[in-house]
Design an enzyme around this catalytic site. Structure first.
Site, PDB file in Angstrom:
ATOM      1  N   LYS A   1     -20.218  57.832  -1.537  1.00 44.07           N
ATOM      2  CA  LYS A   1     -20.302  58.693  -2.830  1.00 44.07           C
ATOM      3  C   LYS A   1     -19.340  58.285  -3.910  1.00 44.07           C
ATOM      4  CE  LYS A   1     -22.977  61.919  -1.060  1.00 44.07           C
ATOM      5  NZ  LYS A   1     -24.209  62.248  -1.763  1.00 44.07           N
TER       6      LYS A   1
ATOM      7  N   TYR B   1     -18.988  58.187   4.062  1.00 47.70           N
ATOM      8  CA  TYR B   1     -19.602  59.000   3.344  1.00 47.70           C
ATOM      9  C   TYR B   1     -18.739  58.938   2.094  1.00 47.70           C
ATOM     10  CZ  TYR B   1     -21.182  63.717   1.526  1.00 47.70           C
ATOM     11  OH  TYR B   1     -21.593  64.807   0.728  1.00 47.70           O
TER      12      TYR B   1
END
Ligand code: NAP
Length: 243
Positions: free
Chosen positions: A159, A155
């Site tokens: 990001k 993640y």
């Protein structure tokens, strides 16, 4: 649907942050197009909420991690509406776990859904914005992409990638009148953070509370409607949280 009315597309606009953003964009006058993956009931409810508030909305079910599906849908959006003024790349997923145990599938799902999707969706939409010589692209990143977070290597990588994407694309599109910015939310109360220990998270937030989707909405509306001389920026909306 008229050609002179401004149009906003919000990926993952059926629940959580995306839904709150979609509702507010609609209230501020955009025809609001929301994308979602599978939850028809939530998408229908979001469209209904926008209509009840006097706005105009349409839902598009497609997987943003599937380039063919994205092409089909963005082609049909551009054909019908002829313009897109605001794109919010918001849809995202988590598949958390320690790196040493992380499966290739969990790595790929998160990179495809949270990062590669921005390439698939933004490409056709930025083309029409360049022709219009106006537009605002807002990428929903995360504080995890800025500071890192254990258990979220996939993640955080996606990001952080979205931040590099934002800064570079902003420089390419600025001469065409298109701004590109990112928002890095902290812990926001949505389905995504449902299972997490809220008291523990709150202890690290100087402002002393978790964020609400409306906190992110305010930042999106700023970039979409007011911040015409702001591009290539990452705005942390996190109550002061720093890991
Ligand atoms: P959420 O409540 O879980 O909602 C996710 C939305 O994305 C839903 O509308 C979902 O549609 C859609 N979606 C998921 N996968 C998709 C796919 N493959 N194709 C199309 N749509 C898809 O999430 P949220 O908390 O509002 O998060 C929104 C964004 O903010 C995400 O990018 C997230 O990473 C980021 N963010 C959230 C937080 C937080 O604390 N909540 C913090 C930092 C960053 P369905 O309902 O049909 O599945």
């Amino acid at each position: 649907m008229t050609e002179d009315k401004k149009v906003a597309l919000v990926t993952g606009g059926s629940r959580g942050i995306g839904k709150a953003v979609a509702v507010e964009l609609a209230k501020s006058g955009y025809i609001t197009l929301i994308n979602y993956a599978s939850n028809d009931a939530a998408a229908n409810a979001a469209v209904e909420e926008i209509k009840q508030a006097g706005g105009s909305a349409k839902a598009y079910k497609f997987n943003i991690a599937d380039p063919e599906a994205v092409k089909e849908m963005t082609d049909s959006i551009i054909k019908e509406f002829k313009r897109v003024d605001v794109l919010v790349n918001n849809a995202g997923i988590t598949r958390d776990g320690l790196f040493i145990k992380m499966s290739g599938e969990n790595w790929e799902d998160v990179i495809n859904t949270n990062l590669n999707s921005a390439f698939y969706v933004t490409k056709p939409i930025s083309r029409i914005m360049m022709k219009q010589r106006s537009g605002s692209i807002i990428n929903i990143s995360s504080v995890c992409g800025v500071y890192g977070n254990p258990g979220q290597v996939n993640y955080s990588a996606a990001k952080a990638g979205l931040i590099g994407f934002t800064k570079s694309l902003a420089k390419e599109l600025a001469p065409r009148g298109v701004t590109v910015n990112a928002i890095a939310p902290g812990f926001i109360v949505t389905d995504m953070t449902n299972g997490l220990d809220k008291e523990k998270m709150q202890a690290n937030i100087p402002i002393g509370r978790l964020g609400q989707p409306e906190d992110i909405v305010n930042a999106v509306i700023f970039f979409a409607n007011s911040a015409k001389y702001v591009t290539a920026q990452v705005l942390e909306v996190s109550g002061g949280l720093a890991f």
